[in-house]
Design a protein around this motif. Structure first.
Motif, short mmCIF file in Angstrom:
data_model
loop_
_atom_site.label_atom_id
_atom_site.label_comp_id
_atom_site.label_asym_id
_atom_site.label_seq_id
_atom_site.Cartn_x
_atom_site.Cartn_y
_atom_site.Cartn_z
N LEU A 8 -7.81 8.15 24.72
CA LEU A 8 -9.05 8.88 24.93
C LEU A 8 -10.14 7.84 25.14
CD1 LEU A 8 -8.79 11.58 22.11
CD2 LEU A 8 -8.23 11.84 24.54
N THR A 9 -10.88 7.95 26.20
CA THR A 9 -11.86 6.93 26.55
C THR A 9 -13.27 7.40 26.26
OG1 THR A 9 -10.41 6.07 28.30
CG2 THR A 9 -12.72 5.44 28.40
N TYR A 10 -14.02 6.52 25.58
CA TYR A 10 -15.43 6.76 25.26
C TYR A 10 -16.22 5.52 25.67
CZ TYR A 10 -13.47 10.37 22.18
OH TYR A 10 -12.77 11.44 21.68
N ASP A 11 -17.52 5.66 25.77
CA ASP A 11 -18.35 4.48 26.00
C ASP A 11 -18.37 3.58 24.76
OD1 ASP A 11 -19.19 5.17 28.63
OD2 ASP A 11 -20.66 6.57 27.79
N VAL A 12 -18.44 4.21 23.58
CA VAL A 12 -18.56 3.47 22.32
C VAL A 12 -17.63 4.08 21.29
CG1 VAL A 12 -20.13 2.72 20.48
CG2 VAL A 12 -21.01 3.01 22.82
N VAL A 13 -16.94 3.21 20.54
CA VAL A 13 -16.14 3.66 19.41
C VAL A 13 -16.71 3.00 18.15
CG1 VAL A 13 -13.87 3.69 18.32
CG2 VAL A 13 -14.07 3.97 20.81
N VAL A 14 -17.00 3.81 17.15
CA VAL A 14 -17.58 3.33 15.90
C VAL A 14 -16.54 3.47 14.80
CG1 VAL A 14 -19.42 3.63 14.21
CG2 VAL A 14 -19.88 4.04 16.64
N LEU A 15 -16.24 2.37 14.11
CA LEU A 15 -15.33 2.40 12.95
C LEU A 15 -16.17 2.54 11.69
CD1 LEU A 15 -12.67 -0.40 13.64
CD2 LEU A 15 -12.38 2.06 13.80
N GLY A 16 -16.10 3.70 11.05
CA GLY A 16 -16.84 3.93 9.82
C GLY A 16 -17.98 4.91 10.02
N ALA A 17 -18.00 5.98 9.20
CA ALA A 17 -19.01 7.03 9.33
C ALA A 17 -19.94 7.08 8.14
CB ALA A 17 -18.33 8.38 9.54
N PRO A 66 -8.56 -5.91 22.69
CA PRO A 66 -9.92 -5.73 23.16
C PRO A 66 -10.23 -4.28 23.54
CG PRO A 66 -8.94 -7.68 24.16
CD PRO A 66 -7.84 -6.95 23.45
N ARG A 67 -11.33 -3.77 22.99
CA ARG A 67 -11.88 -2.46 23.34
C ARG A 67 -10.92 -1.30 23.07
NH1 ARG A 67 -14.15 -5.86 27.33
NH2 ARG A 67 -16.44 -5.68 27.47
N VAL A 95 -4.82 6.66 20.45
CA VAL A 95 -5.51 5.46 20.95
C VAL A 95 -6.86 5.86 21.52
CG1 VAL A 95 -5.47 3.59 22.62
CG2 VAL A 95 -3.37 4.23 21.44
N LEU A 96 -7.91 5.12 21.11
CA LEU A 96 -9.25 5.29 21.66
C LEU A 96 -9.60 4.03 22.44
CD1 LEU A 96 -11.11 6.66 18.49
CD2 LEU A 96 -9.71 7.93 20.14
N ALA A 97 -10.09 4.21 23.64
CA ALA A 97 -10.51 3.08 24.47
C ALA A 97 -12.03 3.12 24.61
CB ALA A 97 -9.86 3.15 25.84
N ALA A 98 -12.67 1.95 24.51
CA ALA A 98 -14.13 1.85 24.59
C ALA A 98 -14.53 1.15 25.89
CB ALA A 98 -14.68 1.09 23.39
N ARG A 99 -15.32 1.81 26.70
CA ARG A 99 -15.78 1.18 27.93
C ARG A 99 -16.72 0.01 27.65
NH1 ARG A 99 -16.66 6.69 29.10
NH2 ARG A 99 -15.17 7.57 30.61
N HIS A 100 -17.59 0.17 26.66
CA HIS A 100 -18.63 -0.82 26.45
C HIS A 100 -18.57 -1.55 25.11
CE1 HIS A 100 -20.55 0.46 30.13
NE2 HIS A 100 -20.59 1.71 29.71
N ALA A 101 -18.31 -0.83 24.01
CA ALA A 101 -18.44 -1.48 22.71
C ALA A 101 -17.61 -0.79 21.64
CB ALA A 101 -19.90 -1.51 22.26
N VAL A 102 -17.14 -1.59 20.70
CA VAL A 102 -16.60 -1.11 19.43
C VAL A 102 -17.49 -1.67 18.34
CG1 VAL A 102 -14.67 -1.16 17.81
CG2 VAL A 102 -14.22 -0.99 20.27
N ALA A 103 -17.99 -0.80 17.48
CA ALA A 103 -18.86 -1.21 16.38
C ALA A 103 -18.13 -1.06 15.05
CB ALA A 103 -20.14 -0.39 16.37
N SER A 144 -17.92 -12.71 21.11
CA SER A 144 -17.41 -11.50 21.74
C SER A 144 -18.45 -10.89 22.67
CB SER A 144 -17.01 -10.47 20.68
OG SER A 144 -16.59 -9.26 21.30
N GLU A 145 -17.98 -10.20 23.68
CA GLU A 145 -18.86 -9.48 24.59
C GLU A 145 -18.92 -7.99 24.29
OE1 GLU A 145 -20.78 -10.80 27.06
OE2 GLU A 145 -20.19 -12.74 26.22
N TRP A 146 -18.05 -7.50 23.42
CA TRP A 146 -17.93 -6.05 23.23
C TRP A 146 -17.86 -5.61 21.78
CZ3 TRP A 146 -13.58 -4.68 20.52
CH2 TRP A 146 -12.57 -5.65 20.43
N LEU A 147 -17.64 -6.53 20.84
CA LEU A 147 -17.45 -6.17 19.43
C LEU A 147 -18.73 -6.40 18.65
CD1 LEU A 147 -15.35 -5.25 17.29
CD2 LEU A 147 -14.94 -7.68 16.82
N TYR A 148 -19.14 -5.38 17.90
CA TYR A 148 -20.33 -5.44 17.06
C TYR A 148 -19.91 -5.24 15.60
CZ TYR A 148 -23.08 -5.02 21.35
OH TYR A 148 -23.64 -5.25 22.58
N ALA A 149 -20.62 -5.91 14.69
CA ALA A 149 -20.39 -5.73 13.25
C ALA A 149 -21.74 -5.41 12.62
CB ALA A 149 -19.79 -6.99 12.64
#
Length: 483
Positions: A13-22, A129-130, A143-151, A310-315
């Motif tokens: 499943l593809t999203y622009d952004v995937v966030v780990l943790g709510a 990656p992503r 599986v989740l795919a991120a076009r731009h970023a995983v946070a 990294s160009e796509w991973l945020y913490a």
């Protein structure tokens, strides 16, 4: 899908952004990216709302509020005689349960859905990656795919020491301390930081006999020394036994009683034991190894909260170890959300100046914190020692908060202290600390002064209302001028 099938068997499943943790941090990243029009998925293995909502900020402050309110009332003539009895522990715990929504996240889920984010329940792990693989409660994988970023917004957990016998005593961490359903007759607290002093304050007032064992010289070691001294003095007056320079060597549970053996050869007995000895990042099982990072490590970031290299991973939040506080994590989330959206839109140059929308500048020098003890301790920016260590030419200015006209009206016999650390070369404040009843509501004014680098000469024109405790600002400025 069966348990034996791989995640690759499920169409991504593809999203622009995937966030780990709510938790609050992940929720705010999702809110900002959704507001920018990006499709966003949020992955959560526990309760939507995270540590703060169910095991930290909200339940701890629900436990502490009646303690502080009673203490304040006892300092007001004509009122103190009405609040001399014990707290209604059952009512306090019931209200705590209400504030945590009975540990149910329906309301938080509805909010997440209202902003258009998609919630995936389960354990999320990076899978290259992503890509993120989510293992659901029933064992299925997606599986989740991120076009731009995983946070990565997975927060932190309590860090337990490797003491002999610890695994057999069923110790409390901050989670058990804020969610316990009964008041222990005796509680021993290991540690001298924020969690230690707040929980000692709460449980002593609810009827527990509390002993605090502190390895160091005093409480609240990251604040100005007088903060820990005043809090220790008040805890002792309230009936808490505070032992500094004392370490636990081993622990056992004998016939239901916890026994702590100290380095001084003493034996401390209690019904429960709370370890408030630090935090560790929740990054040990999120697939960091699939992208060349060390599992279980803190994740270093730049000021846009993007992981170094990294160009796509945020913490964002606790995991980057910049400031382990909910409000700072939410601040970072707003910055990260703006940066992710800007990069997704192809903005060639982000605003990285100190006042830009894409730079978490406040995490460097203007981090505020309130410790909800009696008295409260509140600070922002650098302590005197930290400012001197950083090479700034500074001067500390101290005043008794009781010198403010509003202090005596707020509490009979008001006791408190204020300090501002003045940079003598730049004419700005590097840090401010208040200790005393009600000072938590003073700290935002100090945060504005420190974060905004307001010249001390200009602060003279910010006139405090009379008669309020805020008049302490005038007393501080007068002391700076006259010495």
């Amino acid at each position: 899908m069966t348990d034996t099938e791989s995640a690759e068997d499920s169409a991504p499943l593809t999203y622009d952004v995937v966030v780990l943790g709510a938790g609050p941090v992940g929720e705010n990243v999702a809110d900002r990216t959704r507001a920018a029009g990006l499709s966003t998925a949020v992955v959560e293995n526990e309760l939507v709302g995270g540590e703060c909502s169910y095991w930290a900020c909200m339940p701890s402050k629900a436990l502490l509020r009646p303690v502080i309110a009673r203490a304040d009332a006892r300092r007001v003539p004509g009122l103190r005689h009405l609040v001399q009895g014990p707290l209604d522990a059952a009512a306090v715990l019931a209200h705590r349960d209400y504030e945590t929504s009975q540990w149910k996240d329906d309301g938080q889920v509805r909010w997440l859905e209202s902003i258009g984010a998609v919630l995936h329940r389960g354990h999320g792990r990076l899978d290259g990656p992503r890509r993120v693989t989510v293992e659901g409660p029933d064992g299925t994988r997606q599986v989740l795919a991120a076009r731009h970023a995983v946070a990565v917004c997975t927060g932190s957990r309590a860090l337990l020491p490797g003491l002999p016998g610890l695994d057999r005593v069923r110790p409390w961490t901050s989670r058990e301390a804020t969610s316990a359903q009964a008041v222990p007759g005796r509680l021993v607290v290991i540690g001298g930081g924020v969690v230690a002093v707040e929980m000692a304050t709460a449980w002593q007032a609810l009827g527990s006999r509390v002993t605090v064992l502190v390895r160091g010289k005093g409480l609240l070691p990251r604040m100005e020394p007088f903060a820990g001294e005043l809090v220790a003095e008040a805890l002792t007056e309230a009936g808490v036994e505070v032992r500094t320079g004392t370490s636990a060597e081993s622990v056992t549970r004998e016939n239901g009683t916890v026994v702590v053996h100290t380095d001084a050869g003493d034996r401390v007995e209690a019904d429960e034991i709370l370890f408030a000895t630090g935090r560790a990042p929740r990054t040990d099982d999120i697939g960091l190894d699939t992208i060349g990072l060390e599992p279980g490590s803190w994740l270093p970031v730049d000021d846009s909260l993007r992981v170094t290299g990294s160009e796509w991973l945020y913490a964002v939040g606790d995991v980057n170890h910049r400031a382990l506080l909910t409000h700072q994590g939410k601040y970072q989330a707003r910055i990260a959300g703006a940066a992710i959206a800007a990069r997704a839109a192809g903005v060639p140059l982000l605003e990285t100046d100190p006042w830009g929308a894409h730079a978490a500048t406040a995490d460097h020098a203007a981090v505020p914190q309130v410790v909800f003890t009696d008295p409260e301790a509140a600070a922002v920016g650098l302590s005197l020692a930290e400012a001197e260590q950083a090479g700034h030419r500074v001067r500390a200015v101290d005043v008794d908060i009781a010198s403010a006209a509003g202090a005596g009206l707020y509490a009979d016999g008001y006791r408190g202290r204020a300090r501002m650390v003045v940079d003598l070369d730049e004419d700005i404040l590097r840090g401010v600390t208040f200790v005393g009843p009600g000072v938590g509501e003073l700290i935002h004014s100090a945060s504005i002064a420190v974060a905004g680098r307001v010249p001390v000469s200009r602060l003279w024109h910010a006139v405090p209302s009379y008669p309020t405790i805020s008049e302490v600002w005038l007393r501080l400025l007068e002391a700076f001028r006259d010495t």
